[in-house]
Enzyme design. Structure first.
Site, PDB file in Angstrom:
ATOM      1  CG  HIS A  70      45.414  61.002  56.955  1.00 18.00           C
ATOM      2  ND1 HIS A  70      45.896  59.948  57.409  1.00 18.00           N
ATOM      3  CD2 HIS A  70      46.079  61.296  55.748  1.00 18.00           C
ATOM      4  CE1 HIS A  70      46.947  59.664  57.055  1.00 18.00           C
ATOM      5  NE2 HIS A  70      47.274  60.152  55.846  1.00 18.00           N
ATOM      6  CD  GLU A  73      46.825  58.932  51.720  1.00 17.56           C
ATOM      7  OE1 GLU A  73      48.052  59.267  51.512  1.00 17.56           O
ATOM      8  OE2 GLU A  73      46.624  59.310  53.085  1.00 17.56           O
TER       9      GLU A  73
HETATM   10  P1  13P Z   1      53.621  58.065  53.188  1.00 11.70           P
HETATM   11  O1  13P Z   1      53.922  58.912  52.048  1.00 11.70           O
HETATM   12  O2  13P Z   1      54.751  58.248  54.409  1.00 11.70           O
HETATM   13  O3  13P Z   1      53.443  56.470  53.227  1.00 11.70           O
HETATM   14  O4  13P Z   1      52.316  58.607  53.951  1.00 11.70           O
HETATM   15  C1  13P Z   1      51.122  58.610  53.093  1.00 11.70           C
HETATM   16  C2  13P Z   1      50.241  59.553  53.560  1.00 11.70           C
HETATM   17  O5  13P Z   1      49.641  59.053  54.721  1.00 11.70           O
HETATM   18  C3  13P Z   1      49.647  60.979  53.168  1.00 11.70           C
HETATM   19  O6  13P Z   1      48.651  61.251  53.520  1.00 11.70           O
END
Ligand code: 13P
Length: 230
Positions: free
Chosen positions: A88, A157
């Protein structure tokens, strides 16, 4: 579709229990083929029965040992947990995890047969350089990672879309997922400001196999609304 909730450093053990109780009722309405994952904080890990999988947001790549402040597989397996998030951007950024660290962690949990939800994502300055720079950056996050591992799910992400309320556009998600799928043939989730208001347009994008949700997953009603959207 896969719907994954990453609580990050939110919720307590008690509020996680209440959340799961509320979510379970709502999950009766979900499509049987949809899969739900919940990643609570370490203190809220436990054995919860239901049509979902509980995973760890992080763990140390060891069974047990002298790693003050960490948990290993012995602590996870007490609760039957065999799913973990790795890579992450918040751990890469705030906890200083290098690609080498991430790759070592990946290799360890792969060896232990864990299902791995592996995260990749680019910062804004790379996105602003254009698609080629984005792909170069993202593919470098597969260095040292066995992308043929059978228990692997990938989450794309973009860092600039996380917690900002500003999701990537449908075009950005579609083109990035299409490019990534040329390299990695695994379920590919999108994460970054996914919420009830945009779940339908994101879920409908070709190449999006699911979503990884932070803020909008913290409320069971909101997460359930995404899972059960029509
Ligand atoms: P948000 O949905 O708060 O933007 O976060 C996404 C995330 O980092 C999930 O791992």
């Amino acid at each position: 579709m896969i719907f994954a909730a990453n609580f990050k450093t939110n919720h307590t053990r008690r509020s996680t229990e209440l959340y799961i109780k509320a979510l379970k009722e709502k999950l009766l309405a979900k499509k049987p083929e949809d899969q739900v994952y919940i990643f609570p904080p370490a203190t809220a890990l436990g054995t919860y029965e239901g049509d979902f999988t509980i995973g760890a947001q992080n763990a140390y790549p060891a069974k047990n040992g002298a790693f003050t402040g960490e948990i290993g597989t012995e602590q996870l397996e007490e609760f039957g947990i065999k799913t973990i998030l790795i890579g992450h951007s918040e751990r890469r950024e705030h906890l200083g995890e290098s690609q080498d660290d991430v790759a070592q962690k990946f290799a360890f949990f792969k060896e232990q047969g864990y299902e791995i939800l592996y995260c990749i994502g680019e910062p804004l300055e790379i996105r602003e350089e254009g698609d080629e720079a984005v792909m170069e950056y993202l593919l470098a996050q597969f260095d040292g990672i066995d992308i043929s591992y059978k228990n692997l799910i990938i989450a794309y992400e973009p860092i600039w879309a996380i917690g900002t309320g500003r999701s990537a556009t449908v075009e950005e998600i579609a083109s990035t997922h299409e490019s990534l799928k040329k390299t990695v043939q695994k379920p590919l989730l999108y994460g970054g400001s996914v919420k009830p208001a945009n779940i339908k347009e994101i879920a409908d994008i070709r190449g999006v196999d699911g979503v990884l949700v932070g803020s909008a997953s913290l409320d069971a009603e909101s997460f359930a609304a995404m899972i059960c959207h029509k």
